[in-house]
Design an enzyme around this catalytic site. Structure first.
Site, PDB file in Angstrom:
ATOM      1  N   TYR A   1       0.832  -1.204   0.000  1.00 47.70           N
ATOM      2  CA  TYR A   1       0.000   0.000   0.000  1.00 47.70           C
ATOM      3  C   TYR A   1       0.873   1.263   0.000  1.00 47.70           C
ATOM      4  CZ  TYR A   1      -3.635   3.339   1.037  1.00 47.70           C
ATOM      5  OH  TYR A   1      -4.491   4.418   0.948  1.00 47.70           O
TER       6      TYR A   1
ATOM      7  N   PRO B   1       1.437  14.585   3.397  1.00 47.80           N
ATOM      8  CA  PRO B   1       0.287  13.851   3.948  1.00 47.80           C
ATOM      9  C   PRO B   1       0.265  12.418   3.442  1.00 47.80           C
ATOM     10  CG  PRO B   1      -0.424  15.327   2.177  1.00 47.80           C
ATOM     11  CD  PRO B   1       1.036  15.581   2.394  1.00 47.80           C
TER      12      PRO B   1
ATOM     13  N   SER C   1      -3.108  13.888   6.809  1.00 48.30           N
ATOM     14  CA  SER C   1      -4.043  13.440   5.780  1.00 48.30           C
ATOM     15  C   SER C   1      -5.470  13.381   6.319  1.00 48.30           C
ATOM     16  CB  SER C   1      -3.630  12.047   5.292  1.00 48.30           C
ATOM     17  OG  SER C   1      -4.619  11.499   4.450  1.00 48.30           O
TER      18      SER C   1
ATOM     19  N   GLN D   1      -4.451  18.316   5.192  1.00 48.86           N
ATOM     20  CA  GLN D   1      -4.709  17.927   3.805  1.00 48.86           C
ATOM     21  C   GLN D   1      -6.150  17.472   3.670  1.00 48.86           C
ATOM     22  OE1 GLN D   1      -5.260  14.486   2.954  1.00 48.86           O
ATOM     23  NE2 GLN D   1      -5.517  14.823   0.765  1.00 48.86           N
TER      24      GLN D   1
ATOM     25  N   TYR E   1      -9.007  15.650   1.414  1.00 52.41           N
ATOM     26  CA  TYR E   1      -9.634  14.964   0.286  1.00 52.41           C
ATOM     27  C   TYR E   1     -11.053  15.514   0.256  1.00 52.41           C
ATOM     28  CZ  TYR E   1      -5.913  11.571  -0.488  1.00 52.41           C
ATOM     29  OH  TYR E   1      -4.724  10.972  -0.807  1.00 52.41           O
TER      30      TYR E   1
ATOM     31  N   THR F   1      -5.846  18.043  -2.052  1.00 54.12           N
ATOM     32  CA  THR F   1      -5.344  17.102  -3.053  1.00 54.12           C
ATOM     33  C   THR F   1      -6.355  16.981  -4.191  1.00 54.12           C
ATOM     34  OG1 THR F   1      -4.059  15.888  -1.422  1.00 54.12           O
ATOM     35  CG2 THR F   1      -4.596  14.724  -3.456  1.00 54.12           C
TER      36      THR F   1
ATOM     37  N   LYS G   1      -2.717  20.578  -4.360  1.00 56.19           N
ATOM     38  CA  LYS G   1      -1.694  19.528  -4.532  1.00 56.19           C
ATOM     39  C   LYS G   1      -2.044  18.637  -5.721  1.00 56.19           C
ATOM     40  CE  LYS G   1       0.666  15.914  -1.838  1.00 56.19           C
ATOM     41  NZ  LYS G   1       0.192  14.644  -2.416  1.00 56.19           N
TER      42      LYS G   1
ATOM     43  N   HIS H   1       1.516  12.522  -6.959  1.00 56.95           N
ATOM     44  CA  HIS H   1       1.101  11.614  -5.880  1.00 56.95           C
ATOM     45  C   HIS H   1       2.108  10.470  -5.731  1.00 56.95           C
ATOM     46  CE1 HIS H   1      -2.759  11.294  -3.466  1.00 56.95           C
ATOM     47  NE2 HIS H   1      -2.072  10.261  -3.008  1.00 56.95           N
TER      48      HIS H   1
ATOM     49  N   ASP I   1       6.610  17.590  -4.423  1.00 55.47           N
ATOM     50  CA  ASP I   1       6.878  16.254  -3.893  1.00 55.47           C
ATOM     51  C   ASP I   1       6.867  15.254  -5.042  1.00 55.47           C
ATOM     52  OD1 ASP I   1       4.380  14.931  -4.361  1.00 55.47           O
ATOM     53  OD2 ASP I   1       3.603  15.447  -2.404  1.00 55.47           O
ATOM     54  N   SER I   2       7.173  14.031  -4.735  1.00 57.08           N
ATOM     55  CA  SER I   2       7.166  12.877  -5.648  1.00 57.08           C
ATOM     56  C   SER I   2       8.581  12.493  -6.061  1.00 57.08           C
ATOM     57  CB  SER I   2       6.298  13.107  -6.891  1.00 57.08           C
ATOM     58  OG  SER I   2       4.936  13.296  -6.515  1.00 57.08           O
TER      59      SER I   2
ATOM     60  N   VAL J   1      11.243  12.204  -3.887  1.00 61.75           N
ATOM     61  CA  VAL J   1      12.326  12.714  -3.032  1.00 61.75           C
ATOM     62  C   VAL J   1      12.765  11.624  -2.043  1.00 61.75           C
ATOM     63  CG1 VAL J   1      12.936  14.418  -1.277  1.00 61.75           C
ATOM     64  CG2 VAL J   1      11.524  15.090  -3.238  1.00 61.75           C
TER      65      VAL J   1
ATOM     66  N   GLY K   1       7.505  11.965   1.546  1.00 59.36           N
ATOM     67  CA  GLY K   1       6.456  11.038   1.958  1.00 59.36           C
ATOM     68  C   GLY K   1       6.980   9.674   2.357  1.00 59.36           C
TER      69      GLY K   1
END
Length: 389
Positions: free
Chosen positions: A46, A99, A128, A150, A152, A178, A260, A284, A315-316, A318, A338
């Site tokens: 996950y 998040p 999150s 964050q 949703y 997001t 985001k 993401h 992000d993404s 890193v 993350g």
């Protein structure tokens, strides 16, 4: 003068005088493999898994790897100050914890442990919506430390409004919305295990504790948990949302709002036109669109389009301190990390998260200095070259 993050390496070496070595690797790219060995395939998949065959996650890494730093010599770097101002907040370094939902699948102390680690190091923690701990409890764990929420954005406007009011009351200062998850993507690692924690009521703590959410249930959550889960699934996200809907957020949140998941410069311009305060250039972590543009490849165009109007975050992909340097050089004001901190949490709880933060910032501090910079503000595109493809 800011904190000298690089001192962490001397702390490690001095501890070594007594025979002590770090509990986790200091090369953070090794954490995923360790987590794979120690945790079950469902939780690991996950967190580590991506959309499709993983091509976007690989592209994120490749786009950062392809950029190489060009160090400069004989510049006074004996004292560095990594502090930055982001969204009107003074931060000790250009780093925040991204998040990530359902952290209880990684460690029983879940979001509270990650939040405490962030607070101890002074970096913002972004909670999150899909956390396994209610936002009020996480806020309590952090004291007065910097925290962002964050969202949703759910179908039910009353639940959305309630979330925003609760977050404000709990001391969350910035809202990170997001946009790239109006639907869950095709994620083979989760599908092959038939593993989705939400269906077991994990990652639903903010919803199940929310009065507006509870008002939509025929029976209390504890009496009919499956009905509560299905109510959650039905409202979790809303593929019908469009740009004019941002007015709702402005009416119900009086702090900074960051969108985001922005990868196209025109979307960044629309965000600025809608009165938003910032964007996170992000795909993401490769979890939503297989075959998507790498986030680091999208970053320069977005920064060029709106860098003078919006705070650009990134992000993404890193994983290291030099990745952070590269993102700053490509136009980001601050970087969200993350998966590495989530692996740290899974392996060693709060201490593991602190280890990841300190390693990242020590490596960033040293990379900065050894490249000829005493502060992030002097880093720019001229400090990078691209490897020929």
């Amino acid at each position: 003068m800011g904190k000298q993050w690089a001192d962490f390496q001397y702390e490690i070496y001095l501890n070594g005088m007594t025979g002590a070595v770090p509990r986790l690797p200091t090369d953070l790219t090794r954490l995923e493999e360790l987590t794979e060995q120690r945790l079950g395939p469902g939780p690991v998949g996950y967190v580590a898994g991506s959309a499709g065959n993983g091509s976007t996650a690989r592209a994120n890494r490749a786009a950062l790897e392809r950029r190489r730093i060009v160090p400069r010599m004989l510049r006074d770097v004996h004292q560095r100050d990594l502090s930055v101002e982001v969204l009107g907040r003074a931060l000790p370094a250009p780093l925040a914890l991204a998040p990530v939902g359902v952290l209880s699948i990684m460690h029983p102390d879940a979001e509270s442990a990650a939040a405490r680690a962030a607070a101890a190091q002074g970096v913002p923690y972004i909670l999150s919506s899909a956390s396994s701990t209610p936002m009020e409890q996480v806020a309590e764990a952090m004291g007065d430390a910097e925290r962002w929420f964050q969202l949703y954005w759910p179908k039910d406007p009353e639940v959305a409004r309630s979330f925003l009011n609760r977050a404000k009351a709990a001391g969350f200062t910035a809202l990170v919305v997001t946009l790239d998850t109006p639907l869950l993507s095709w994620r083979p690692r989760d599908l092959d295990q038939a593993y989705l924690p939400f269906l077991h009521g994990v990652g639903t703590a903010n919803y199940f504790s929310d009065p507006a959410f509870q008002a939509g249930l025929a029976k209390p959550v504890h009496e009919a948990p499956n009905a509560a889960v299905m109510h959650f699934v039905g409202m979790f996200s809303d593929p019908a949302k469009s740009w004019p809907d941002l007015a709702f957020l402005r009416e119900n949140w009086d702090g900074p709002i960051v969108l985001k998941g922005v990868l196209h410069p025109d979307d960044a311009r629309l965000a600025a036109d809608a009165g938003m305060d910032g964007v996170v250039v992000s795909n993401h972590g490769g979890r939503q669109v297989a075959g998507s543009v790498a986030a680091a490849d999208a970053l320069p165009r977005v920064a060029e389009a709106v860098g003078d109007r919006l705070t650009v975050l990134f992000d993404s992909g890193v994983r290291t301190g030099d990745d952070i340097f590269k993102a700053l050089a490509l136009g980001a004001r601050t970087v969200l990390v993350g998966r590495p901190y989530v692996y740290g949490l899974g392996l060693d709880g709060r201490s593991g998260v602190e280890h990841v933060i300190r390693c990242l910032l020590a490596e960033l501090d040293l990379t900065l200095a050894l490249s000829g910079h005493a502060t992030p503000s002097t880093i720019g595109p001229a400090d990078l070259v691209e490897d020929p493809a």
